[in-house]
Design a protein around this motif. Sequence first.
Motif, PDB file in Angstrom:
ATOM      1  N   THR A 133      75.430  22.297  11.440  1.00 24.12           N
ATOM      2  CA  THR A 133      74.514  23.427  11.279  1.00 24.12           C
ATOM      3  C   THR A 133      75.276  24.723  11.519  1.00 24.12           C
ATOM      4  O   THR A 133      75.122  25.695  10.783  1.00 24.12           O
ATOM      5  CB  THR A 133      73.345  23.318  12.284  1.00 24.12           C
ATOM      6  N   GLY A 134      76.106  24.693  12.547  1.00 27.81           N
ATOM      7  CA  GLY A 134      76.909  25.877  12.858  1.00 27.81           C
ATOM      8  C   GLY A 134      77.928  26.162  11.776  1.00 27.81           C
ATOM      9  O   GLY A 134      78.034  27.288  11.291  1.00 27.81           O
TER      10      GLY A 134
ATOM     11  N   ALA B 130      74.488  19.034  14.625  1.00 30.30           N
ATOM     12  CA  ALA B 130      74.290  20.390  15.153  1.00 30.30           C
ATOM     13  C   ALA B 130      75.562  21.225  14.961  1.00 30.30           C
ATOM     14  O   ALA B 130      75.501  22.424  14.708  1.00 30.30           O
ATOM     15  CB  ALA B 130      73.887  20.339  16.624  1.00 30.30           C
ATOM     16  N   ASP B 131      76.715  20.573  15.067  1.00 30.10           N
ATOM     17  CA  ASP B 131      77.968  21.274  14.760  1.00 30.10           C
ATOM     18  C   ASP B 131      77.991  21.683  13.291  1.00 30.10           C
ATOM     19  O   ASP B 131      78.408  22.793  12.945  1.00 30.10           O
ATOM     20  CB  ASP B 131      79.174  20.361  15.045  1.00 30.10           C
TER      21      ASP B 131
ATOM     22  N   TRP C 221      77.350  30.867  15.709  1.00 32.62           N
ATOM     23  CA  TRP C 221      77.184  30.625  14.278  1.00 32.62           C
ATOM     24  C   TRP C 221      75.731  30.366  13.872  1.00 32.62           C
ATOM     25  O   TRP C 221      75.427  30.247  12.704  1.00 32.62           O
ATOM     26  CB  TRP C 221      78.060  29.445  13.848  1.00 32.62           C
ATOM     27  N   VAL C 222      74.859  30.181  14.842  1.00 28.51           N
ATOM     28  CA  VAL C 222      73.490  29.802  14.484  1.00 28.51           C
ATOM     29  C   VAL C 222      72.445  30.757  15.032  1.00 28.51           C
ATOM     30  O   VAL C 222      71.250  30.524  14.878  1.00 28.51           O
ATOM     31  CB  VAL C 222      73.161  28.371  14.974  1.00 28.51           C
ATOM     32  N   THR C 223      72.902  31.815  15.717  1.00 25.26           N
ATOM     33  CA  THR C 223      71.940  32.711  16.350  1.00 25.26           C
ATOM     34  C   THR C 223      71.995  34.075  15.681  1.00 25.26           C
ATOM     35  O   THR C 223      73.067  34.617  15.425  1.00 25.26           O
ATOM     36  CB  THR C 223      72.255  32.844  17.860  1.00 25.26           C
ATOM     37  N   GLN C 224      70.806  34.608  15.401  1.00 26.49           N
ATOM     38  CA  GLN C 224      70.710  35.879  14.705  1.00 26.49           C
ATOM     39  C   GLN C 224      71.039  37.046  15.632  1.00 26.49           C
ATOM     40  O   GLN C 224      71.835  37.913  15.306  1.00 26.49           O
ATOM     41  CB  GLN C 224      69.280  36.021  14.170  1.00 26.49           C
TER      42      GLN C 224
ATOM     43  N   PRO D 120      67.064  30.508  19.212  1.00 25.90           N
ATOM     44  CA  PRO D 120      68.045  30.314  20.299  1.00 25.90           C
ATOM     45  C   PRO D 120      67.470  29.562  21.495  1.00 25.90           C
ATOM     46  O   PRO D 120      68.106  29.465  22.520  1.00 25.90           O
ATOM     47  CB  PRO D 120      68.396  31.753  20.680  1.00 25.90           C
TER      48      PRO D 120
ATOM     49  N   ARG E 194      76.546  27.776   9.034  1.00 27.11           N
ATOM     50  CA  ARG E 194      75.963  29.081   9.388  1.00 27.11           C
ATOM     51  C   ARG E 194      74.452  29.115   9.110  1.00 27.11           C
ATOM     52  O   ARG E 194      73.930  30.096   8.584  1.00 27.11           O
ATOM     53  CB  ARG E 194      76.642  30.226   8.634  1.00 27.11           C
ATOM     54  N   LEU E 195      73.770  28.019   9.447  1.00 34.24           N
ATOM     55  CA  LEU E 195      72.314  28.003   9.306  1.00 34.24           C
ATOM     56  C   LEU E 195      71.726  28.512  10.620  1.00 34.24           C
ATOM     57  O   LEU E 195      71.924  27.910  11.666  1.00 34.24           O
ATOM     58  CB  LEU E 195      71.816  26.581   9.023  1.00 34.24           C
ATOM     59  N   LEU E 196      71.026  29.621  10.545  1.00 38.36           N
ATOM     60  CA  LEU E 196      70.509  30.243  11.763  1.00 38.36           C
ATOM     61  C   LEU E 196      69.260  29.518  12.234  1.00 38.36           C
ATOM     62  O   LEU E 196      68.460  29.062  11.435  1.00 38.36           O
ATOM     63  CB  LEU E 196      70.196  31.717  11.514  1.00 38.36           C
ATOM     64  N   TYR E 197      69.116  29.425  13.563  1.00 34.62           N
ATOM     65  CA  TYR E 197      67.870  28.876  14.102  1.00 34.62           C
ATOM     66  C   TYR E 197      67.556  29.528  15.439  1.00 34.62           C
ATOM     67  O   TYR E 197      68.368  30.271  15.992  1.00 34.62           O
ATOM     68  CB  TYR E 197      67.909  27.350  14.190  1.00 34.62           C
TER      69      TYR E 197
ATOM     70  N   HIS F 149      77.167  25.976  18.352  1.00 36.33           N
ATOM     71  CA  HIS F 149      75.797  25.909  18.865  1.00 36.33           C
ATOM     72  C   HIS F 149      75.221  27.267  19.250  1.00 36.33           C
ATOM     73  O   HIS F 149      74.075  27.354  19.642  1.00 36.33           O
ATOM     74  CB  HIS F 149      75.729  24.965  20.070  1.00 36.33           C
TER      75      HIS F 149
END
Lengths: 670, 169
Positions: B33-34, B30-31, A114-117, B42, B37-40, A111
């Motif tokens: 998504t991680g 959501a896991d 892996w998902v934050t730039q 924060p 490695r799909l960024l979104y 959360h």
Amino acid sequence: MSMPNAKTNGDAPRIGVYVCHCGINIAGKVNCSEVAKFAATLPNVVVSRDYKFMCSDPGQEIIQEDIRERGVNRVVVASCSPLMHEKTFRKACMDAGLNPYYFQMANIREHVSWVTQDKAEATEKSKALIAAAVRRVGLHQPLEKRFVNVNQDVVVVGGGIAGIHAALTLASAGKHVYLIEREPTIGGHMAKFDKTFPTLDCAACILTPKMSDVKSHPNITLWTYSEVVGVDGFAGNFKVKVKRKPRYVKEEDCVGCLLCVDACVFKNAKFDDEFNLGLGKRKPIYMPFPQATPPVVLIDPTQCLRLAKGKCAEKCVTVCEKNAIDFTQQEKIEEVECGAVILATGFQVFDALRIPKYGYGKYANVYTSLEVERLVNASGPTGGEIVLRDGSKPKSVGIVHCVGSRDKKTNDYCSRVCCMYSLKLAHLVKERTGAEVYNFYIDMRTPGKGYEEFYDRLLEEGTHFIRGRVAEVTDWAMTPEEEGKLIIRAEDTLIGVPRRIPVDMVILSVGLEPHADADAVRRLFGISCSHQGWFTERHPKLAPVSTATDGIFLAGACQGPKDIPDTVAQAGAAAAEALAMVVRGHVELEPNTAYIHAELCSGCRTCIGMCPYNAIRTDETSEFQVSVVNEALCKGCGTCVAACPSGAIEQNLFTDGQIFEEIEGVLSYV
Amino acid sequence: MSNRLESASNQTFEPRIVAFFCNWCTYTAADLTGISRLLYAPNVRVIRVMCSGRIDPQFILAALREGADGVLIGGCHPGDCHYLEGNYKALRRFKLLKRFLKRMGIEEERVRLEWIAASEGDKVQRVVNEMTEQVRKLGPLRLFPLPHPETHGNGQQTPELVAAGQGGN
């Protein structure tokens, strides 16, 4: 300073926070030491550390040492998803003498990292999630796991090679298996094949012994022509409702002598034979194929004169010495109880009619690969002769790869088996007819033991390979030699030239698709599927045969396209997982059930209507007719808790207080 | 402490969004998504509940009161609820709550309910990004700065609310 005893509750929380680097998975985006320093400033936090791999043995030992030596009595681990390692850390706490539910996880990998730039943002988000976990864990209560006994039987749904292998594995381990198959016989797609790649084993030779083992195994109850229509219960104790369709033949009496078939008033077989995909004909009373298991005939009620019209000489009845024909049979629903379920429902082949430009259904000599499997098969409609519709042998054959695979307009995935079975068919066609064989492929995909070698062999055999997706199949001749032929148009992308190849026969290598009713099936069993319709495994690498629903396992192509070796391997794995669960004898349930504070309950009964499991009832003996939760029936959704107007219901592990703390925690930005 | 109102005036307002995801579908998504490695954005912070049916409307109100600019709820698709019908209960409550919020003067775009299946990791990315943009356009949620009638935590007032109130006066 006296050391608080970690084992007792009621002490002031002494929280330990452990921030995991997960190698660079987290540390690459989150400043773990900064996060740990921040956590140290939070109320009640007595220890805060960061470490490379918290889930490793040394990582767990750090936590355990803090519990034993430093009086830590609440633990927060900030690492991956709780769905991944919550159990690991709970056990670590328990082993150190702490109640395992004095634990909370903050998901800063899936959360956050892996998902934050942005690194700074990832670090801040991690802090907020840890703040929430720290506040929440302060309100945690010690809980006890619930244990439920597991029914020792297993239901396997689908009788293809996956279901057969899984059922036999479980049965030979001494467990009773109900094998449920929708068709009148087990065998699935594999029973239709002639040879199997790359070894060219005869499919029937390796499959039919297993089929008869299923029939004769004392631990297997085989229900063919049956479908699951309802599933109740939960891991360890499922109730599966099965619809058993009438065969109009008593399965236990029929000996499969086929006298009835010969005697049928229909002198000629005139109905499409499903097993041969309509390439052959059968009578209204029939055996699906010679090695059908169980070896029992059945009657198609829409075609049988007696059943459809009520009038017939009933010669089948006269001729049957066992009096096995029974026109009065009715569909019936039976229920079986089991501890685990293995879904092995397989696949369907892509419907070639969906790509009209390839001429299937328009030109008689355009076949699907599965139809050609039947033509090649010695027990198929032509006795193994590869012939065109007019009975002549083809002199040239084109095989079109990737029909309904790797195509944005149909299915975007690779069906994995088509390259190999196309090579196999190319070999068999060339061997049996001597025809020129042209393969039209996008890429040759032959990973697997002995697969690339098989491809090399085909290249040496003189089969033609043209790299290019076929544009169309047409009968529009442009030259005299194209007259009367099917012309395959494709660009040969290796030489950059459009080509027209006239052939007598076209084989469309159709891809694998989820069954049309896969969505209904997965709903029945409460599992999920991908957007393509394949059943979803719990984890793509580490739990490939489990599902998100405990006690439901997957085997074979229902989970995604796969070949026979992979299917059998997976079926064995699914059987092992089911066995592990059944043999253990009990399942652990999360203690996240709801309970009602009788002194707060007004007896309004709002909750009773909310519960999907009828787990709440009114305690008639109580003064105010309050509600009570039956813990054994409660599955822990918490819907009643949210509905209670008096706030009288609490859910263990998800109390209102804990969630409010979490809300405030995630919003407590620094 | 927070300089969100200053930020807001500087056109760099970063919304805070609290999400409540059900364990079986949306949290798992959501896991995924991680894992993919799909960024979104924060801005969304997820709280896990077993079922969307567990989401008490008070949770949403509490989140807004405690400084969230928006709330996102994720549950299983209709017919897919792990607990048979908890998501329908969530939907009912959500619809009622939206009417209530509207009367309180809170833009209804600040709360959003989405059905996201375990396999729809890409949908989590899309919804979070959309929602973040949406709330960013709406600006910070400004609530009248009443002191807490009750506290669930340490009893301290959330500084952001005071700031928000001052900004509004």
